[in-house]
Design a protein around this motif. Structure first.
Motif, PDB file in Angstrom:
ATOM      1  N   GLY A  10      -1.158 -18.559 -23.835  1.00 11.47           N
ATOM      2  CA  GLY A  10      -1.546 -17.433 -24.674  1.00 11.47           C
ATOM      3  C   GLY A  10      -3.041 -17.179 -24.781  1.00 11.47           C
ATOM      4  O   GLY A  10      -3.452 -16.193 -25.372  1.00 11.47           O
ATOM      5  N   MET A  11      -3.870 -18.063 -24.209  1.00 14.55           N
ATOM      6  CA  MET A  11      -5.325 -17.847 -24.287  1.00 14.55           C
ATOM      7  C   MET A  11      -5.731 -16.799 -23.246  1.00 14.55           C
ATOM      8  O   MET A  11      -5.333 -16.894 -22.093  1.00 14.55           O
ATOM      9  CB  MET A  11      -6.077 -19.155 -24.013  1.00 14.55           C
ATOM     10  CG  MET A  11      -5.825 -20.234 -25.024  1.00 14.55           C
ATOM     11  SD  MET A  11      -6.835 -21.714 -24.731  1.00 14.55           S
ATOM     12  CE  MET A  11      -6.284 -22.225 -23.117  1.00 14.55           C
ATOM     13  N   LEU A  37      -9.995 -21.645 -19.241  1.00 15.87           N
ATOM     14  CA  LEU A  37      -9.286 -20.420 -19.582  1.00 15.87           C
ATOM     15  C   LEU A  37      -8.386 -19.956 -18.435  1.00 15.87           C
ATOM     16  O   LEU A  37      -7.270 -19.501 -18.652  1.00 15.87           O
ATOM     17  CB  LEU A  37     -10.295 -19.320 -19.943  1.00 15.87           C
ATOM     18  CG  LEU A  37      -9.713 -17.987 -20.400  1.00 15.87           C
ATOM     19  CD1 LEU A  37      -8.840 -18.170 -21.629  1.00 15.87           C
ATOM     20  CD2 LEU A  37     -10.827 -16.999 -20.686  1.00 15.87           C
ATOM     21  N   ALA A  38      -8.851 -20.090 -17.195  1.00 14.42           N
ATOM     22  CA  ALA A  38      -8.098 -19.606 -16.034  1.00 14.42           C
ATOM     23  C   ALA A  38      -6.751 -20.308 -15.878  1.00 14.42           C
ATOM     24  O   ALA A  38      -5.751 -19.681 -15.529  1.00 14.42           O
ATOM     25  CB  ALA A  38      -8.924 -19.764 -14.764  1.00 14.42           C
ATOM     26  N   THR A  39      -6.708 -21.611 -16.142  1.00 13.90           N
ATOM     27  CA  THR A  39      -5.472 -22.370 -15.946  1.00 13.90           C
ATOM     28  C   THR A  39      -4.724 -22.625 -17.250  1.00 13.90           C
ATOM     29  O   THR A  39      -3.561 -23.018 -17.227  1.00 13.90           O
ATOM     30  CB  THR A  39      -5.768 -23.742 -15.310  1.00 13.90           C
ATOM     31  OG1 THR A  39      -6.570 -24.507 -16.213  1.00 13.90           O
ATOM     32  CG2 THR A  39      -6.486 -23.597 -13.979  1.00 13.90           C
ATOM     33  N   GLY A  40      -5.406 -22.444 -18.383  1.00 11.74           N
ATOM     34  CA  GLY A  40      -4.794 -22.732 -19.668  1.00 11.74           C
ATOM     35  C   GLY A  40      -4.797 -24.219 -20.001  1.00 11.74           C
ATOM     36  O   GLY A  40      -4.159 -24.655 -20.942  1.00 11.74           O
ATOM     37  N   GLN A  41      -5.544 -24.995 -19.215  1.00  8.08           N
ATOM     38  CA  GLN A  41      -5.583 -26.434 -19.453  1.00  8.08           C
ATOM     39  C   GLN A  41      -6.662 -26.794 -20.470  1.00  8.08           C
ATOM     40  O   GLN A  41      -7.771 -26.294 -20.406  1.00  8.08           O
ATOM     41  CB  GLN A  41      -5.812 -27.197 -18.158  1.00  8.08           C
ATOM     42  CG  GLN A  41      -4.627 -27.106 -17.224  1.00  8.08           C
ATOM     43  CD  GLN A  41      -4.777 -27.991 -16.011  1.00  8.08           C
ATOM     44  OE1 GLN A  41      -5.883 -28.254 -15.557  1.00  8.08           O
ATOM     45  NE2 GLN A  41      -3.663 -28.440 -15.482  1.00  8.08           N
ATOM     46  N   VAL A  55      -1.911 -32.605 -31.955  1.00 10.55           N
ATOM     47  CA  VAL A  55      -2.519 -31.628 -31.037  1.00 10.55           C
ATOM     48  C   VAL A  55      -1.740 -30.314 -31.102  1.00 10.55           C
ATOM     49  O   VAL A  55      -2.325 -29.234 -31.160  1.00 10.55           O
ATOM     50  CB  VAL A  55      -2.568 -32.180 -29.594  1.00 10.55           C
ATOM     51  CG1 VAL A  55      -3.113 -31.136 -28.632  1.00 10.55           C
ATOM     52  CG2 VAL A  55      -3.414 -33.458 -29.552  1.00 10.55           C
ATOM     53  N   ARG A  56      -0.418 -30.420 -31.123  1.00  8.90           N
ATOM     54  CA  ARG A  56       0.422 -29.214 -31.211  1.00  8.90           C
ATOM     55  C   ARG A  56       0.108 -28.430 -32.483  1.00  8.90           C
ATOM     56  O   ARG A  56      -0.036 -27.210 -32.461  1.00  8.90           O
ATOM     57  CB  ARG A  56       1.901 -29.591 -31.180  1.00  8.90           C
ATOM     58  CG  ARG A  56       2.845 -28.389 -31.227  1.00  8.90           C
ATOM     59  CD  ARG A  56       4.308 -28.787 -31.191  1.00  8.90           C
ATOM     60  NE  ARG A  56       4.660 -29.648 -30.089  1.00  8.90           N
ATOM     61  CZ  ARG A  56       4.873 -29.212 -28.836  1.00  8.90           C
ATOM     62  NH1 ARG A  56       4.760 -27.931 -28.556  1.00  8.90           N
ATOM     63  NH2 ARG A  56       5.206 -30.059 -27.892  1.00  8.90           N
ATOM     64  N   ASP A  65       0.288 -21.678 -28.147  1.00  9.25           N
ATOM     65  CA  ASP A  65       1.420 -22.582 -27.974  1.00  9.25           C
ATOM     66  C   ASP A  65       1.112 -23.684 -26.988  1.00  9.25           C
ATOM     67  O   ASP A  65       0.613 -23.422 -25.885  1.00  9.25           O
ATOM     68  CB  ASP A  65       2.645 -21.808 -27.454  1.00  9.25           C
ATOM     69  CG  ASP A  65       3.136 -20.774 -28.443  1.00  9.25           C
ATOM     70  OD1 ASP A  65       3.263 -21.131 -29.626  1.00  9.25           O
ATOM     71  OD2 ASP A  65       3.377 -19.629 -28.038  1.00  9.25           O
ATOM     72  N   LEU A  66       1.442 -24.919 -27.373  1.00 10.17           N
ATOM     73  CA  LEU A  66       1.327 -26.061 -26.482  1.00 10.17           C
ATOM     74  C   LEU A  66       2.587 -26.068 -25.628  1.00 10.17           C
ATOM     75  O   LEU A  66       3.694 -26.013 -26.164  1.00 10.17           O
ATOM     76  CB  LEU A  66       1.213 -27.353 -27.302  1.00 10.17           C
ATOM     77  CG  LEU A  66       0.859 -28.620 -26.554  1.00 10.17           C
ATOM     78  CD1 LEU A  66      -0.538 -28.508 -25.944  1.00 10.17           C
ATOM     79  CD2 LEU A  66       0.925 -29.821 -27.489  1.00 10.17           C
ATOM     80  N   VAL A  67       2.441 -26.110 -24.306  1.00  7.48           N
ATOM     81  CA  VAL A  67       3.570 -26.053 -23.396  1.00  7.48           C
ATOM     82  C   VAL A  67       4.058 -27.464 -23.099  1.00  7.48           C
ATOM     83  O   VAL A  67       3.256 -28.359 -22.849  1.00  7.48           O
ATOM     84  CB  VAL A  67       3.165 -25.346 -22.077  1.00  7.48           C
ATOM     85  CG1 VAL A  67       4.331 -25.307 -21.112  1.00  7.48           C
ATOM     86  CG2 VAL A  67       2.671 -23.944 -22.368  1.00  7.48           C
TER      87      VAL A  67
END
Length: 69
Positions: A10-11, A37-41, A55-56, A65-67
Motif C-alpha cells: 500500500g505504500m 518504496l519500489a519493492t515495498g520491503q 511490527v504488524r 498492511d504487513l504481507v
C-alpha cells in the motif's frame, strides 16, 4: 543486532515511507528502518528478534498492511 525484512503493501509515495519509518522506528528495540518504496520491503534492524505482532501493529498504525507472517 538482528536484521529482518518485511513486505508492506500500500505504500505509494515519500509520505508513506515516512509514516512507516516513524511507526516501525518507535517499536521497542528498533535501531534502524530502511524502506524500499519500489519493492515495498521494509528492513528493520533491532537489538534482538521482534514480535511480528508489534511490527504488524506499527505498520497498521501507519495505515498499511504487513504481507504474510
Amino acid at each position: 543486532m538482528v536484521t529482518t525484512t518485511y513486505q508492506v503493501q500500500g505504500m505509494t509515495c515519500g509520505h508513506c515511507v515516512s509514516a512507516v519509518s516513524a511507526e516501525v522506528g518507535a517499536v521497542a528495540g528498533v535501531s534502524d528502518v530502511q524502506v524500499d518504496l519500489a519493492t515495498g520491503q521494509v528492513t528493520v534492524t533491532s537489538d534482538g528478534p521482534l514480535e511480528t505482532s508489534a511490527v504488524r501493529s506499527a505498520v497498521d498504525e501507519a495505515g498499511y498492511d504487513l504481507v504474510g507472517e
